[in-house]
Motif scaffolding. Structure first.
Motif, PDB file in Angstrom:
ATOM      1  N   LEU A  87      38.937   1.639  33.642  1.00 46.55           N
ATOM      2  CA  LEU A  87      39.772   2.637  34.317  1.00 46.55           C
ATOM      3  C   LEU A  87      38.991   3.864  34.748  1.00 46.55           C
ATOM      4  O   LEU A  87      39.384   4.553  35.693  1.00 46.55           O
ATOM      5  N   GLN A  88      37.899   4.170  34.073  1.00 46.70           N
ATOM      6  CA  GLN A  88      37.097   5.355  34.410  1.00 46.70           C
ATOM      7  C   GLN A  88      35.688   4.921  34.801  1.00 46.70           C
ATOM      8  O   GLN A  88      35.003   4.253  34.023  1.00 46.70           O
ATOM      9  N   PRO A  89      35.220   5.284  35.995  1.00 45.46           N
ATOM     10  CA  PRO A  89      33.879   4.865  36.433  1.00 45.46           C
ATOM     11  C   PRO A  89      32.773   5.397  35.516  1.00 45.46           C
ATOM     12  O   PRO A  89      32.913   6.464  34.910  1.00 45.46           O
ATOM     13  N   LEU A  90      31.701   4.641  35.423  1.00 41.19           N
ATOM     14  CA  LEU A  90      30.511   5.104  34.727  1.00 41.19           C
ATOM     15  C   LEU A  90      29.786   6.110  35.618  1.00 41.19           C
ATOM     16  O   LEU A  90      29.838   6.006  36.850  1.00 41.19           O
ATOM     17  N   LEU A  91      29.124   7.052  35.021  1.00 43.83           N
ATOM     18  CA  LEU A  91      28.287   7.987  35.774  1.00 43.83           C
ATOM     19  C   LEU A  91      26.849   7.488  35.680  1.00 43.83           C
ATOM     20  O   LEU A  91      26.314   7.307  34.583  1.00 43.83           O
ATOM     21  N   VAL A  92      26.216   7.223  36.838  1.00 45.58           N
ATOM     22  CA  VAL A  92      24.877   6.644  36.854  1.00 45.58           C
ATOM     23  C   VAL A  92      23.995   7.386  37.857  1.00 45.58           C
ATOM     24  O   VAL A  92      24.479   8.162  38.681  1.00 45.58           O
ATOM     25  N   GLN A  93      22.700   7.128  37.783  1.00 41.46           N
ATOM     26  CA  GLN A  93      21.781   7.615  38.803  1.00 41.46           C
ATOM     27  C   GLN A  93      20.848   6.478  39.202  1.00 41.46           C
ATOM     28  O   GLN A  93      20.564   5.582  38.400  1.00 41.46           O
ATOM     29  N   LYS A  94      20.399   6.504  40.443  1.00 40.00           N
ATOM     30  CA  LYS A  94      19.553   5.437  40.988  1.00 40.00           C
ATOM     31  C   LYS A  94      18.150   5.559  40.421  1.00 40.00           C
ATOM     32  O   LYS A  94      17.558   6.627  40.405  1.00 40.00           O
ATOM     33  N   LYS A  95      17.638   4.442  39.906  1.00 43.02           N
ATOM     34  CA  LYS A  95      16.287   4.376  39.357  1.00 43.02           C
ATOM     35  C   LYS A  95      15.607   3.139  39.937  1.00 43.02           C
ATOM     36  O   LYS A  95      15.682   2.050  39.353  1.00 43.02           O
TER      37      LYS A  95
END
Length: 313
Positions: free
Chosen positions: A90-98
């Motif tokens: 229900l809640q998106p993950l917070l990610v960064q591009k690596k």
């Protein structure tokens, strides 16, 4: 000395755009969730994806090895995985591009539970943060959910100090805790590693652990911790044990009367100790007079107490 309530520091909302974290905002009522093709690696695509809601394959997401939290409750993960099977993430993950994968900044618990649930894709929010911001966000998210054990929390504070040269006041501001709470948390790292593990395993409380800090000899400290656990001593009994171990020639104190007045003063002692972070004794005299004694066990400890008292001028 007043600790703010109602939120932790700047919180995640202040570090992530509103549309990324607030599904009730006008712009985020119907986020455009797209499946991403990680074969495109150009700068323009990265800018386009930043802040967007995406569906990303589980195999393209990796946890952050430097995040503060190291232990995960298996029963809680299984419970969350059942919920994900029924309702999805229900809640998106917070990610960064690596490079060719996405690194989790916040949401590793959801990612682990999704793996248990057999999910192939999960919603993510892509943002670009500095290393310091990544540590701060991971720390704030885990503290908000009360997921960090005391040693993980203390280690995270220490990392912010050592690697990013933040002062304790600045750390306290970010996580909306008092400077004293941050200081007391970091003092736990001075414990013997075996005692730290007992704290992680919930064999001891933080109150017990702080009471054991004056014992500098690691073997004696560990032996005392085992005694506290085996005999199920409370914090006050632990403090008496430590005092006896440090001053074995002192005469045994008379049996306490435990009158209502005694209990009231004990409560005041505990209240002052929680603020200062060191053992406190109130010595009563006649006509409501008396004195307050604050114990310290090293020059560093004394300087910390003086600095704390100066900060409340």
């Amino acid at each position: 000395m007043t600790v703010r309530k109602g939120g932790l520091g700047r919180g995640l909302d202040a570090m992530i755009s509103e549309t990324a974290v607030n599904p009730k905002s006008a712009a985020a009522k119907k986020p455009a969730i797209r499946t991403v093709n990680t074969s495109k690696k150009d700068t323009e695509e990265k800018k386009e994806l930043e802040g967007s809601a995406l569906m990303v394959k589980m195999t393209q997401i990796e946890p952050n090895q430097s995040q503060p939290r190291k232990q995960f409750d298996e029963d809680a993960l299984l419970e969350l995985s059942e919920s994900i099977k029924q309702f999805g993430v229900l809640q998106p993950l917070l990610v960064q591009k690596k490079g060719d994968y996405y690194e989790i900044i916040a949401g590793e618990r959801r990612w682990r539970a999704s793996k248990l649930a057999g999910v192939k894709e999960v919603p993510v929010i892509v943002k670009d943060f500095t290393e310091q911001e990544t540590v701060e966000i991971s720390l704030i998210e885990n503290i908000q959910r009360e997921n960090l054990n005391p040693i993980e929390e203390a280690a995270a504070y220490k990392r912010l100090m050592d690697e990013f040269h933040l002062k304790q006041d600045a750390i306290a501001e970010r996580v909306s805790k008092s400077r004293t709470a941050v200081t007391n948390s970091m003092r736990l790292l001075k414990l013997d590693e075996r005692v730290q593990q007992m704290l992680v395993d919930e064999m001891l409380t933080t109150g017990h652990a702080r009471a054991l800090l004056p014992i500098e000899n690691k073997e004696e400290q560990y032996a005392a911790a085992v005694k506290v656990f085996d005999e199920k001593l409370n914090v006050r009994e632990t403090e008496k044990l430590v005092k006896m171990l440090l001053n074995p020639t002192d005469p045994k104190p008379e049996k306490e009367k435990n009158t209502a007045e005694d209990l009231a003063y004990e409560h005041l002692e505990e209240k002052i100790k929680s603020i200062i972070g060191s053992k406190v004794a109130i010595r009563r005299k006649n006509h409501d007079k008396g004195k307050i004694e604050i114990e310290y066990y090293s020059q560093e400890e004394l300087e910390r107490i003086v600095e704390l008292l100066e900060s409340v001028k």
